[in-house]
Design a protein around this motif. Structure first.
Motif, PDB file in Angstrom:
ATOM      1  N   ALA A 192       0.857  -1.188   0.000  1.00  0.00           N
ATOM      2  CA  ALA A 192       0.000   0.000   0.000  1.00  0.00           C
ATOM      3  C   ALA A 192       0.883   1.224   0.000  1.00  0.00           C
ATOM      4  O   ALA A 192       2.016   1.192   0.498  1.00  0.00           O
ATOM      5  CB  ALA A 192      -0.920   0.013   1.221  1.00  0.00           C
ATOM      6  N   ASP A 193       0.352   2.331  -0.522  1.00  0.00           N
ATOM      7  CA  ASP A 193       1.187   3.529  -0.591  1.00  0.00           C
ATOM      8  C   ASP A 193       1.469   4.111   0.789  1.00  0.00           C
ATOM      9  O   ASP A 193       2.439   4.829   0.980  1.00  0.00           O
ATOM     10  CB  ASP A 193       0.561   4.581  -1.521  1.00  0.00           C
ATOM     11  N   LYS A 208      -2.558  -0.021  -2.760  1.00  0.00           N
ATOM     12  CA  LYS A 208      -3.770   0.665  -2.291  1.00  0.00           C
ATOM     13  C   LYS A 208      -3.556   2.171  -2.239  1.00  0.00           C
ATOM     14  O   LYS A 208      -2.428   2.643  -2.154  1.00  0.00           O
ATOM     15  CB  LYS A 208      -4.147   0.155  -0.894  1.00  0.00           C
ATOM     16  N   VAL A 209      -4.676   2.886  -2.232  1.00  0.00           N
ATOM     17  CA  VAL A 209      -4.658   4.339  -2.149  1.00  0.00           C
ATOM     18  C   VAL A 209      -5.602   4.816  -1.044  1.00  0.00           C
ATOM     19  O   VAL A 209      -6.628   4.174  -0.798  1.00  0.00           O
ATOM     20  CB  VAL A 209      -5.072   4.978  -3.490  1.00  0.00           C
ATOM     21  N   GLY A 253      -7.400  10.290   1.201  1.00  0.00           N
ATOM     22  CA  GLY A 253      -8.737  10.333   0.642  1.00  0.00           C
ATOM     23  C   GLY A 253      -8.825   9.790  -0.764  1.00  0.00           C
ATOM     24  O   GLY A 253      -7.843   9.337  -1.351  1.00  0.00           O
ATOM     25  N   LEU A 254     -10.042   9.861  -1.313  1.00  0.00           N
ATOM     26  CA  LEU A 254     -10.326   9.204  -2.587  1.00  0.00           C
ATOM     27  C   LEU A 254     -10.975  10.143  -3.600  1.00  0.00           C
ATOM     28  O   LEU A 254     -11.810   9.735  -4.405  1.00  0.00           O
ATOM     29  CB  LEU A 254     -11.216   7.981  -2.352  1.00  0.00           C
ATOM     30  N   SER A 255     -10.584  11.411  -3.576  1.00  0.00           N
ATOM     31  CA  SER A 255     -11.030  12.312  -4.631  1.00  0.00           C
ATOM     32  C   SER A 255     -10.392  11.871  -5.946  1.00  0.00           C
ATOM     33  O   SER A 255      -9.357  11.197  -5.961  1.00  0.00           O
ATOM     34  CB  SER A 255     -10.609  13.746  -4.321  1.00  0.00           C
ATOM     35  N   ALA A 256     -11.012  12.239  -7.058  1.00  0.00           N
ATOM     36  CA  ALA A 256     -10.485  11.837  -8.360  1.00  0.00           C
ATOM     37  C   ALA A 256      -9.051  12.323  -8.552  1.00  0.00           C
ATOM     38  O   ALA A 256      -8.185  11.577  -9.034  1.00  0.00           O
ATOM     39  CB  ALA A 256     -11.384  12.375  -9.469  1.00  0.00           C
ATOM     40  N   LYS A 257      -8.788  13.552  -8.183  1.00  0.00           N
ATOM     41  CA  LYS A 257      -7.450  14.111  -8.333  1.00  0.00           C
ATOM     42  C   LYS A 257      -6.436  13.329  -7.511  1.00  0.00           C
ATOM     43  O   LYS A 257      -5.329  13.025  -7.980  1.00  0.00           O
ATOM     44  CB  LYS A 257      -7.451  15.584  -7.913  1.00  0.00           C
ATOM     45  N   ASN A 258      -6.817  12.987  -6.296  1.00  0.00           N
ATOM     46  CA  ASN A 258      -5.907  12.273  -5.409  1.00  0.00           C
ATOM     47  C   ASN A 258      -5.663  10.837  -5.882  1.00  0.00           C
ATOM     48  O   ASN A 258      -4.532  10.350  -5.845  1.00  0.00           O
ATOM     49  CB  ASN A 258      -6.468  12.245  -3.984  1.00  0.00           C
ATOM     50  N   VAL A 259      -6.716  10.171  -6.317  1.00  0.00           N
ATOM     51  CA  VAL A 259      -6.594   8.784  -6.791  1.00  0.00           C
ATOM     52  C   VAL A 259      -5.612   8.720  -7.956  1.00  0.00           C
ATOM     53  O   VAL A 259      -4.732   7.850  -8.019  1.00  0.00           O
ATOM     54  CB  VAL A 259      -7.969   8.214  -7.180  1.00  0.00           C
TER      55      VAL A 259
END
Length: 317
Positions: free
Chosen positions: A48-49, A84-85, A93-99
């Motif tokens: 995982a990251d 994993k993210v 978190g799991l915002s589109a930019k962050n993912v």
């Protein structure tokens, strides 16, 4: 070998946990562990990251970096990498930019072109699930990720993710990573397994050995009695109920000439929808028992005995 859900990922029925790489296993020890695992037939590595940002002096990504350096040095064939993210200090978190940013950072650390299995590590209530699902689907469309998965999600949120993905015609998760083992059963069996069965998902459980308790090493509630970074996590299971489970594991292990570790993993591997438990090793000497746990077959009677002794009830809480 076993397929993960509806994917084309055909993996060894045990994943080597990378949470210890850069924590209780330094780079050299990690290389030895990875070498022993793959030499013994293993081909599935879970990281995982965020591993291992909790260690003083670390910043996150250390495990991925070690795995990436090992891949570059050894150049093994047919290795499945899961990461994993959401928990890296720089990529929360799991915002589109962050993912997207986190996936690109993981690819760089791992030194690979595509992540085989990419998990949403922890649910993110602050980001619309539609946004996260679309972001994961876009990673697959763009070739950064082969298959998607979820970890630490409730049954309801898994259903919602799948529904959104199906409606959008985008990638549907193929695996779920829950906390599941002989001393932590009821939540998964009552809620997650039915969802996995309904949608053809594979379980890839973490804490398969209950922080080491299910190796049989920790039989005291005094964590200080064992010099280990993980002793505290294991000691909490050393209740009368937990110790009865260890006794049953020990009896079955003796009948097979196997270790308690191997029997614990064999039981978990045999449970409905479970494809490959995750287990880690801080020392190369521990790898043999993990590999054996992926191959040991327990009888129906032995499985029932373990089911019975580990069954949860309010009296055991």
């Amino acid at each position: 070998m076993t397929l993960l859900g509806s994917s084309d990922l055909d993996v060894f029925p045990l994943a080597l946990g990378g949470n210890v790489f850069g924590w209780t296993a330094d780079r050299d020890s990690s290389f030895e562990i990875l070498d022993a695992f793959t030499t013994g037939g293993g081909d599935f590595i879970d990281t995982a990251d965020g591993y291992s940002a909790w260690v003083p002096g670390n910043s996150g990504g250390e495990s991925e970096t070690i795995v990436g350096e090992w891949l570059a040095d050894r150049k093994p064939s047919d290795i499945t990498i899961a990461t994993k993210v959401s928990s890296h200090p720089q990529f929360k978190g799991l915002s589109a930019k962050n993912v997207r940013a986190a996936a690109e950072a993981s690819l760089k650390r791992l030194g690979v072109d595509t992540i085989d299995l990419y998990y949403a590590h922890f649910d993110d209530a602050e980001t619309p699930l539609e946004e996260t699902v679309a972001a994961f689907g876009q990673l697959v469309t763009d070739g950064l990720v082969r298959h998607t998965a979820v970890s630490n999600y409730s049954a309801g949120r898994i259903r919602s993710w799948i529904s959104l993905a199906q409606d959008a015609g985008t990638a549907v998760p193929v695996a779920v990573q829950p906390h599941y083992n002989l001393v932590h059963r009821n939540d998964v069996e009552e809620s997650i397994v039915p969802v996995a069965e309904e949608f053809g998902l594979s379980l890839v459980p973490y804490y398969a050995l209950a922080s080491g308790f299910l190796t049989g090493k920790y039989r005291s509630t005094d964590a200080s009695a064992v010099e280990s970074a993980r002793a505290g996590g294991a000691a909490k299971y050393a209740t009368p109920h937990g110790l009865r489970i260890i006794d049953e594991l020990e009896s079955i292990a003796a009948a097979h000439g196997a270790s308690i570790t191997s029997v614990s993993l064999a039981w978990l591997r045999s449970q409905p929808t479970v494809a490959a438990p995750i287990a880690s090793a801080s020392r190369v000497e521990q790898v043999a028992d993990l590999l054996a746990g992926a191959k040991l077959e327990l009888s129906d009677e032995e499985l029932r005995a373990l089911d019975d002794v580990s069954a949860w009830s309010p009296a055991h809480a």
